[in-house]
Design a protein around this motif. Structure first.
Motif, PDB file in Angstrom:
ATOM      1  N   UNK A  24       0.806  -1.226   0.000  1.00  0.00           N
ATOM      2  CA  UNK A  24       0.000   0.000   0.000  1.00  0.00           C
ATOM      3  C   UNK A  24       0.840   1.278   0.000  1.00  0.00           C
ATOM      4  N   UNK A 327      -2.206 -17.407   6.674  1.00  0.00           N
ATOM      5  CA  UNK A 327      -1.554 -18.622   6.189  1.00  0.00           C
ATOM      6  C   UNK A 327      -0.380 -18.219   5.299  1.00  0.00           C
TER       7      UNK A 327
ATOM      8  N   UNK B  16      -7.660  -4.765  -6.010  1.00  0.00           N
ATOM      9  CA  UNK B  16      -6.346  -4.796  -5.346  1.00  0.00           C
ATOM     10  C   UNK B  16      -6.515  -5.028  -3.839  1.00  0.00           C
ATOM     11  N   UNK B  20      -5.552  -8.227  -1.441  1.00  0.00           N
ATOM     12  CA  UNK B  20      -4.705  -8.082  -0.256  1.00  0.00           C
ATOM     13  C   UNK B  20      -5.339  -8.777   0.949  1.00  0.00           C
ATOM     14  N   UNK B  23      -5.172 -12.789   0.443  1.00  0.00           N
ATOM     15  CA  UNK B  23      -3.866 -13.463   0.491  1.00  0.00           C
ATOM     16  C   UNK B  23      -3.602 -14.206   1.805  1.00  0.00           C
ATOM     17  N   UNK B  24      -3.802 -13.575   2.982  1.00  0.00           N
ATOM     18  CA  UNK B  24      -3.524 -14.300   4.234  1.00  0.00           C
ATOM     19  C   UNK B  24      -4.458 -15.488   4.462  1.00  0.00           C
ATOM     20  N   UNK B  25      -5.571 -15.535   3.749  1.00  0.00           N
ATOM     21  CA  UNK B  25      -6.491 -16.670   3.859  1.00  0.00           C
ATOM     22  C   UNK B  25      -6.123 -17.749   2.829  1.00  0.00           C
ATOM     23  N   UNK B  26      -4.991 -17.566   2.167  1.00  0.00           N
ATOM     24  CA  UNK B  26      -4.568 -18.472   1.088  1.00  0.00           C
ATOM     25  C   UNK B  26      -5.611 -18.562  -0.023  1.00  0.00           C
ATOM     26  N   UNK B  42      -0.594  -6.338  -9.200  1.00  0.00           N
ATOM     27  CA  UNK B  42       0.468  -6.709  -8.253  1.00  0.00           C
ATOM     28  C   UNK B  42       0.099  -7.951  -7.459  1.00  0.00           C
ATOM     29  N   UNK B  43      -1.186  -8.319  -7.453  1.00  0.00           N
ATOM     30  CA  UNK B  43      -1.637  -9.363  -6.535  1.00  0.00           C
ATOM     31  C   UNK B  43      -2.277 -10.569  -7.195  1.00  0.00           C
ATOM     32  N   UNK B 282     -12.019  -8.011   3.570  1.00  0.00           N
ATOM     33  CA  UNK B 282     -11.887  -9.375   4.089  1.00  0.00           C
ATOM     34  C   UNK B 282     -13.253 -10.029   4.209  1.00  0.00           C
ATOM     35  N   UNK B 326      -2.552   4.326   1.596  1.00  0.00           N
ATOM     36  CA  UNK B 326      -2.835   3.257   0.630  1.00  0.00           C
ATOM     37  C   UNK B 326      -2.750   3.844  -0.767  1.00  0.00           C
TER      38      UNK B 326
END
Lengths: 375, 375
Positions: A24, A327, B16, B20, B23-26, B42-43, B282, B326
């Protein structure tokens, strides 16, 4: 606007979370790592440390450099720092990679540590055993982690065996054991302008030598916090440090004793992604990029629980109030850190209750139920 | 563990920020977007909407689908939904793309709206002008944004000119003006199991028709919150909605009037990344992936300020207490949303002060100083 690229030694979950914090801010991360399929790969280019001329490619590819792997070879660092800046500085890395240098620095800065002796011969080991009360732990000065490269001496008749096992490493350290009630860690960040910010102390619980969970703020730590801040500040200023530094401490009847320092973001600081206004990852990136630091204030009491060896049922985890799941996109393997869970409930009193619920869900409960002492 | 891939129509900053959060939740996101250089790139992989057989490739590439672009063609959606699920549902999208259908739904659910008439001929326009008090605004039922495709009728002698300009669109809506003191928005999320969560109302301030900043919770909104929650809940349940839905509302002396709904995450919800326990991004991802929803509780009073047209000096922004930046990796262009800033100070009273400081820093201050009414 110009885009800064940060080159990072290592490509594990610490790099992944650094890059998430960098995105970001329009800061790109690029990683120097053997495995192209590492956790950081989702967020930036991997320069394979195995490829030809890889280090030079890496050095050319970024504006400024940092690391997530504290055993980054100093030989690589020396080549890098001829051309570009590395934060944290080489000296911090060199000290953190050598237990004798680390203890000497703690001594120099009047940060209490357990009694220790340098050992480089059978004679000096015998002398150390005479000087220090048994049991002692003999460790290689460099290398070794999670209990590897260590020998615990309970009796004098183990001296020869210990020397036979570890003597070939040549540079050893013999340490007294510290009687401690618990382990805490202080995480701090120092900017390029010398500004320092510290997060609340984390109380760390281990299971089979691996961090299982951290509680933030560490309970009953109001008197410890300023002492820990003082110690880490001495280290940061002495080293002219830039970036995040972690200092692990033992809580003893004689006060705080330094265990070791890590010249990087730390597992016991993962809670700060949600639990603090600015996370350890964002502040590390800000420091490395020369930007002002963010507030390290704790938003809510938080527990961070590691996911080790096996993945839990994600839906069950996310059904817990105030749970966040991180994860790392890693395959399951015994003892491997696969992710972490941040619990941040509405009321402090819900924390123990939530941890008990989480312990039931986790395939590898990490003694969450037995030593959970949050209240 | 199995990895879910979510296909997203559009690849802007909303995508985007969804990616973001995913990602942490796979959870991997993949985007259907004309520009390969879009903010989401980018993601996740971009499937160029311009390439041959692109839609089929996109449909094959993900497990479940969502959108960040509310004008996603229904023809594409119809092809998709023969094979895979789209959240939010097609019906919500179809209604949000047509002002007449949208008003009719508000009427059906007893959600107050400004008086309006459907217009499809010069005669029906004359009838609308007679029925509604002047001034009225004539809009195309579909398409148009930021004031385009609109004509404000102040006097009866403008009828022929208005018809000449907009008549070719064939389906029009004539709306009365609502006398309102301010605009607020309620953002809500509904899971696949029907669970609903709502965030605190945002008070939205515009500058030249573009959102400049949002204040959360909207000041003096305790009485409005349950009403807004009731309205958005009616919409969510009626539409059997899954994902995040935004309802923009006018605060009038007669209570809340619906302005319009957006079947997606919304600019007035960006504050929730830091200001709420679980962000709109999220929770949208959780809903689309069939996971339990997270807490929408506000952590701290927050102001979200858009960066429009020109980038500020990042260091100056990050030096503000509790500021988060951001950036969307977009090039500067007049009126373009380039990023946003979240201000989350320690004390509520610092909020106005911080906004004033921010207004000095922003190259495009967006009337931050003049209409800043936080206290």
């Amino acid at each position: 606007m110009t885009k800064t690229t940060i080159g990072i030694f290592g490509g594990g979950q610490l790099g992944r979370m650094m890059a998430q914090a960098a995105l970001p801010l329009n800061i790109q991360c690029i990683f120097f790592e053997a495995s192209l399929d590492c956790p950081s790969a989702a967020l930036g280019k991997i320069i394979s440390a195995k490829s030809d001329d890889a280090l030079n490619k890496f050095i050319e590819s970024a504006d400024v450099f940092s690391l997530e792997f504290e055993n980054t070879p100093l030989t690589d660092v020396d080549i890098l720092t001829q051309k570009k800046n590395l934060y944290p500085p080489r000296q911090a890395l060199a000290i953190a990679q050598n237990r004798l240098l680390e203890k000497a620095l703690f001594d120099e800065l009047n940060i209490p540590v357990a009694a220790y002796r340098a050992v480089d011969s059978l004679l000096s080991l015998e002398q150390a055993v005479n000087d220090l009360d048994l049991p002692i732990v003999l460790k290689t000065a460099t290398g070794g982690y999670d209990g590897k490269g260590q020998f615990v001496l309970h009796e004098k008749n183990q001296i020869e065996q210990a020397w036979a096992e570890l003597g070939p490493a040549k540079s050893l350290i013999a340490e007294s054991f510290v009687k401690f009630s618990r382990e805490v860690s202080i995480i701090a960040v120092r900017g390029q302008d010398g500004e320092i910010r510290t997060w609340d102390l984390a109380e760390n619980h281990h299971h089979h030598g691996i961090l299982s969970h951290s509680i933030i703020p560490a309970p009953n730590s109001q008197a410890l916090q300023p002492v820990a801040e003082d110690y880490v500040t001495r280290l940061l200023n002495h080293l002219n440090y830039v970036g995040v530094l972690t200092l692990e401490l033992f809580v003893t009847e004689q006060g705080l004793y330094a265990n070791e320092m890590a010249p990087r973001v730390h597992n016991s600081g993962h809670w700060s992604i949600e639990g603090a206004i600015c996370s350890q990852f964002e502040n590390h990136i800000r420091a490395v990029a020369g930007l002002p630091l963010g507030s390290t204030e704790t938003l809510k009491p938080t527990v961070m629980v590691n996911i080790i060896g096996q993945h839990p049922n994600c839906a069950e985890v996310l059904a817990l109030t105030g749970a966040h799941l991180h994860l790392y996109n890693k395959t399951e393997r015994c003892g491997r850190k696969l992710g972490h869970i941040t619990l941040m409930p509405n009321q402090q009193e819900q924390l123990s209750d939530l941890c008990r619920k989480l312990a039931v869900i986790l395939p590898n409960p990490l003694a969450l139920t037995s030593d959970m002492c949050i209240d």
